[in-house]
Structures are given as C-alpha cells and as structure tokens.
Write a protein that holds these residues in place. Structure first.
Motif, PDB file in Angstrom:
ATOM      1  N   GLY A  87     -10.800   1.833  -1.928  1.00  0.00           N
ATOM      2  CA  GLY A  87      -9.731   2.382  -1.111  1.00  0.00           C
ATOM      3  C   GLY A  87      -8.948   1.273  -0.437  1.00  0.00           C
ATOM      4  N   VAL A  88      -7.675   1.564  -0.140  1.00  0.00           N
ATOM      5  CA  VAL A  88      -6.817   0.573   0.496  1.00  0.00           C
ATOM      6  C   VAL A  88      -6.042   1.219   1.636  1.00  0.00           C
ATOM      7  N   MET A  89      -6.096   0.591   2.801  1.00  0.00           N
ATOM      8  CA  MET A  89      -5.264   0.986   3.939  1.00  0.00           C
ATOM      9  C   MET A  89      -4.109   0.007   4.042  1.00  0.00           C
ATOM     10  N   ILE A  90      -2.877   0.523   3.987  1.00  0.00           N
ATOM     11  CA  ILE A  90      -1.695  -0.310   4.194  1.00  0.00           C
ATOM     12  C   ILE A  90      -1.231  -0.059   5.621  1.00  0.00           C
ATOM     13  N   VAL A  91      -1.271  -1.096   6.447  1.00  0.00           N
ATOM     14  CA  VAL A  91      -1.052  -0.923   7.886  1.00  0.00           C
ATOM     15  C   VAL A  91       0.245  -1.602   8.326  1.00  0.00           C
ATOM     16  N   TYR A  92       1.008  -0.882   9.148  1.00  0.00           N
ATOM     17  CA  TYR A  92       2.139  -1.501   9.836  1.00  0.00           C
ATOM     18  C   TYR A  92       2.029  -1.194  11.320  1.00  0.00           C
ATOM     19  N   ASP A  93       2.821  -1.863  12.099  1.00  0.00           N
ATOM     20  CA  ASP A  93       2.835  -1.737  13.563  1.00  0.00           C
ATOM     21  C   ASP A  93       4.064  -0.914  13.955  1.00  0.00           C
ATOM     22  N   VAL A  94       3.873   0.215  14.647  1.00  0.00           N
ATOM     23  CA  VAL A  94       5.009   1.068  14.999  1.00  0.00           C
ATOM     24  C   VAL A  94       5.961   0.396  15.977  1.00  0.00           C
ATOM     25  N   THR A  95       5.547  -0.747  16.564  1.00  0.00           N
ATOM     26  CA  THR A  95       6.434  -1.486  17.461  1.00  0.00           C
ATOM     27  C   THR A  95       7.119  -2.657  16.751  1.00  0.00           C
ATOM     28  N   SER A  96       6.937  -2.750  15.432  1.00  0.00           N
ATOM     29  CA  SER A  96       7.510  -3.855  14.658  1.00  0.00           C
ATOM     30  C   SER A  96       8.241  -3.314  13.430  1.00  0.00           C
ATOM     31  N   ARG A  97       9.565  -3.348  13.470  1.00  0.00           N
ATOM     32  CA  ARG A  97      10.361  -2.880  12.331  1.00  0.00           C
ATOM     33  C   ARG A  97      10.090  -3.725  11.088  1.00  0.00           C
ATOM     34  N   LYS A  98       9.904  -5.017  11.268  1.00  0.00           N
ATOM     35  CA  LYS A  98       9.668  -5.903  10.119  1.00  0.00           C
ATOM     36  C   LYS A  98       8.387  -5.530   9.391  1.00  0.00           C
ATOM     37  N   SER A  99       7.326  -5.239  10.131  1.00  0.00           N
ATOM     38  CA  SER A  99       6.054  -4.904   9.479  1.00  0.00           C
ATOM     39  C   SER A  99       6.175  -3.608   8.692  1.00  0.00           C
ATOM     40  N   PHE A 100       7.028  -2.688   9.168  1.00  0.00           N
ATOM     41  CA  PHE A 100       7.273  -1.436   8.448  1.00  0.00           C
ATOM     42  C   PHE A 100       8.069  -1.703   7.174  1.00  0.00           C
ATOM     43  N   GLU A 101       9.096  -2.515   7.275  1.00  0.00           N
ATOM     44  CA  GLU A 101       9.910  -2.845   6.104  1.00  0.00           C
ATOM     45  C   GLU A 101       9.092  -3.575   5.042  1.00  0.00           C
ATOM     46  N   ASN A 102       8.088  -4.333   5.477  1.00  0.00           N
ATOM     47  CA  ASN A 102       7.259  -5.091   4.532  1.00  0.00           C
ATOM     48  C   ASN A 102       6.199  -4.242   3.837  1.00  0.00           C
ATOM     49  N   VAL A 103       6.088  -2.975   4.203  1.00  0.00           N
ATOM     50  CA  VAL A 103       5.146  -2.090   3.509  1.00  0.00           C
ATOM     51  C   VAL A 103       5.461  -2.052   2.015  1.00  0.00           C
TER      52      VAL A 103
END
Length: 204
Positions: A87-103
């Motif tokens: 299994g794989v969890m792909i995690v981003y930070d809801v306070t970081s737009r860049k981390s979301f875009e990098n998903v």
C-alpha cells in the motif's frame, strides 16, 4: 482506537508513505505506530520504518509503515523501496499549495516504478488541525483523488484524526489483493537509517 496486539504475526503488510518534505510523513507514522506526536522532529534521510501488530479482518497482521525522505536528493532512494510495497499513502500538507501540486509528480513517479494495479493507494491531506493556515480546500483534495480513482482522507498527526483509519483501510485492501502472498515475502528488507539533527517546523 484498536488495541495493539502483543503477539507475533506471520503476515506483514508494507505501507509506503510518500510526498514532499515536511508534509508530516514521520509524524503520521509515529502517531500510528506509537500513538505519539512531536511538534518538532528530525528530517528523514533515506528511508526508515516502524511497525504495529493489529488484528485486521480476523487476521493478526504486522503493519509496517515505511517513512521516506521527500527531499529531491533522496528521491532515487525512495524509488528503490517501492518494490515489495502493498500500500502507498501519498501525503500533502493542506497548508502548502506546492505540496498539493506535487502530488501529480508522486503519482507519476509511482506509475514509473511499480505496477500500480497491484497496489492499494490513497491520498491524504495532512495538518487539518492548522485550519486557519489552510490553503488547499477539502473539495480540491476530493477532486484530485476522484481523477485518479483512489480514496481520499484529511488527517491530523497532531490529534490523530483519521490516521489509524487510513492505515487500516490500506491494510484491508492489501490483504484482498491476489498478489499479496507473493509480494509479502519481499517485505523483509533492511536499511541503514541516517538522521540529521536539524528540527523542521510543522511536522504535523
């Protein structure tokens, strides 16, 4: 919270946690495995893991969470540890737009290095306890997950919200996969863990 089972299990499910640096991967793993939280922690160098044995779907299962470094210079190391994952969890930070875009980068990286159809995958928006600093809406996360046909959760390593639920869902899905019996033999990997001592902010 499901009680930790103090027994030995012959079943091991390997769950890889990927995403940008400082999105809270280490804190998520610490919350799940030790039910603990640290507001400041150290950077992960390469990959390391923690585990927790639980009863899942009537079976005693050792759930290994593999925490990977998100820094650019360690991403080739991360790719080496895709093999044998269930299994794989792909995690981003809801306070970081860049981390979301990098998903999208992490999803593409996953496709290039694994047989995605063999894996159970979910998307996690972490740090929902920092609501006043949020820049990525719940709807955006839901829409992105729908595009890739994967489950979506928002979590907080600080409060524990939805953390165990995510690990259990991936474990249950992995146990149902036909490939599990073959690939589970590959989870007995070892790695040297190196750690920097510089603290990072907002690991939750």
């Amino acid at each position: 919270m499901t009680e930790i089972i103090e027994q030995t299990s012959n079943l091991t499910v390997k769950i890889l946690i990927i995403g940008d640096s400082v999105v809270g991967k280490t804190c998520l793993l610490l919350r799940f495995s030790k039910n603990n939280f640290k507001s400041e922690t150290v950077y992960t160098i390469g990959v390391h893991f923690m585990d927790r044995t639980m009863e899942v779907s009537g079976q005693l299962v050792k759930i290994q969470g593999w925490d990977t470094a998100g820094q650019e210079r360690f991403r080739t190391i991360t790719r080496a540890f895709y093999r044998g994952s269930h299994g794989v969890m792909i995690v981003y930070d809801v306070t970081s737009r860049k981390s979301f875009e990098n998903v999208e980068y992490w999803i593409q990286n996953l496709k290039e290095n694994t047989a995605v159809s063999d894996l159970s995958i979910l998307l996690m928006g972490n740090k929902i306890d920092l609501e006043e600093e949020r820049v990525v809406s719940t709807e955006e996360g839901e829409n992105l997950a729908k595009q890739h046909n994967i489950p979506f959760f928002e979590t907080s390593a600080k409060t524990g919200e939805n953390v165990e639920k995510c690990f259990l869902l991936l474990t249950e899905q992995s146990l149902k996969k036909k490939h599990y019996n073959d690939s589970s033999k590959q989870t007995k990997q070892t790695t040297n863990v190196e750690i920097e001592t510089q603290p990072k902010k907002k690991c939750c």
